[in-house]
Design a protein around this motif. Sequence first.
Motif, PDB file in Angstrom:
ATOM      1  N   TYR A  85      37.203  42.948  45.320  1.00 45.82           N
ATOM      2  CA  TYR A  85      36.336  43.974  44.750  1.00 45.82           C
ATOM      3  C   TYR A  85      35.551  43.462  43.542  1.00 45.82           C
ATOM      4  O   TYR A  85      36.120  42.823  42.643  1.00 45.82           O
ATOM      5  N   ALA A  86      34.279  43.809  43.502  1.00 43.88           N
ATOM      6  CA  ALA A  86      33.471  43.532  42.310  1.00 43.88           C
ATOM      7  C   ALA A  86      34.040  44.271  41.104  1.00 43.88           C
ATOM      8  O   ALA A  86      34.012  43.763  39.972  1.00 43.88           O
ATOM      9  N   SER A  87      34.598  45.464  41.343  1.00 46.73           N
ATOM     10  CA  SER A  87      35.129  46.272  40.243  1.00 46.73           C
ATOM     11  C   SER A  87      36.340  45.619  39.569  1.00 46.73           C
ATOM     12  O   SER A  87      36.653  45.937  38.419  1.00 46.73           O
ATOM     13  N   LYS A  88      37.011  44.708  40.264  1.00 47.52           N
ATOM     14  CA  LYS A  88      38.124  43.992  39.622  1.00 47.52           C
ATOM     15  C   LYS A  88      37.614  43.189  38.442  1.00 47.52           C
ATOM     16  O   LYS A  88      38.229  43.151  37.371  1.00 47.52           O
ATOM     17  N   ARG A  89      36.465  42.553  38.629  1.00 51.14           N
ATOM     18  CA  ARG A  89      35.889  41.740  37.550  1.00 51.14           C
ATOM     19  C   ARG A  89      35.292  42.606  36.450  1.00 51.14           C
ATOM     20  O   ARG A  89      35.212  42.188  35.301  1.00 51.14           O
ATOM     21  N   GLU A  90      34.897  43.833  36.808  1.00 49.22           N
ATOM     22  CA  GLU A  90      34.270  44.710  35.824  1.00 49.22           C
ATOM     23  C   GLU A  90      35.286  45.400  34.922  1.00 49.22           C
ATOM     24  O   GLU A  90      35.125  45.437  33.704  1.00 49.22           O
ATOM     25  N   HIS A  91      36.336  45.986  35.523  1.00 42.39           N
ATOM     26  CA  HIS A  91      37.284  46.755  34.702  1.00 42.39           C
ATOM     27  C   HIS A  91      38.742  46.570  35.110  1.00 42.39           C
ATOM     28  O   HIS A  91      39.637  46.989  34.395  1.00 42.39           O
ATOM     29  N   ARG A  93      40.616  48.028  37.211  1.00 49.62           N
ATOM     30  CA  ARG A  93      41.374  49.201  37.644  1.00 49.62           C
ATOM     31  C   ARG A  93      41.320  49.318  39.174  1.00 49.62           C
ATOM     32  O   ARG A  93      40.656  50.205  39.735  1.00 49.62           O
ATOM     33  N   LYS A 174      34.749  53.130  48.829  1.00 48.36           N
ATOM     34  CA  LYS A 174      34.329  52.115  47.854  1.00 48.36           C
ATOM     35  C   LYS A 174      32.817  52.100  47.713  1.00 48.36           C
ATOM     36  O   LYS A 174      32.089  52.459  48.649  1.00 48.36           O
ATOM     37  N   ASP A 175      32.345  51.653  46.550  1.00 47.30           N
ATOM     38  CA  ASP A 175      30.900  51.568  46.362  1.00 47.30           C
ATOM     39  C   ASP A 175      30.357  50.344  47.084  1.00 47.30           C
ATOM     40  O   ASP A 175      31.110  49.530  47.645  1.00 47.30           O
ATOM     41  N   ALA A 177      29.046  47.558  46.148  1.00 47.70           N
ATOM     42  CA  ALA A 177      29.443  46.231  45.656  1.00 47.70           C
ATOM     43  C   ALA A 177      30.853  45.873  46.114  1.00 47.70           C
ATOM     44  O   ALA A 177      31.114  44.736  46.531  1.00 47.70           O
ATOM     45  N   ASP A 178      31.755  46.843  46.047  1.00 50.30           N
ATOM     46  CA  ASP A 178      33.128  46.567  46.494  1.00 50.30           C
ATOM     47  C   ASP A 178      33.186  46.359  48.011  1.00 50.30           C
ATOM     48  O   ASP A 178      33.925  45.497  48.495  1.00 50.30           O
TER      49      ASP A 178
END
Length: 203
Positions: A85-91, A93, A174-175, A177-178
Amino acid sequence: MYSPEHNRVDEQEARDFVAAAAAGTLITVGADGTPDATFVPVLWEGDRVLAHLARAGEQWSRAVDGSQALLVVQGPHRYITPSWYASKREHGRVVPTWNYSAVQLRGTVQLHDDAAWTLDMVTRLTQAHESPRERPWAVDDAPAKWVDGRLRAIVGIEIAVESVQARAKWSQDKDAADRAGVLEGLAGEGDEESADRVRRGRL
């Protein structure tokens, strides 16, 4: 089966999925409340599912006519790592999850310990699988006496379908990016089948 709105599919897609899978796990409950399960070939026609069980097994003799049965038809499934997930790198959670396709049919079960019924059922099952072949095999290609012996070795099962639940859980929550990260991860591991379901969000 829990199925959020974004994972639900309509009944026709569920029917197509069951027809393509052509088999599932039949779960019945004995009079003592103990469940039994067997993987069986199935044919879903109208509001009923047809199948058969081996007479040598216990499930058919323990199942109670008119009791509830559950047929679980499972499709592709796949562990999804949050590392994609891209969100892993962002936050950060994020957690792992499991993507899958599944259909569950519930209804009352009826046993058919009758050679004529089981012959009709296995003939239709055979036709469903053989008709696409260039030279389809038919039940009456085999010697009738031998077929009669085989029929005595099985018991027919019929489920009057009362509810249909289907879930296609393929990262629809998921969005973009993810989902792109999931597709890249699946491609990197050569899992095109799962990637196709993520793209389509279908069973």
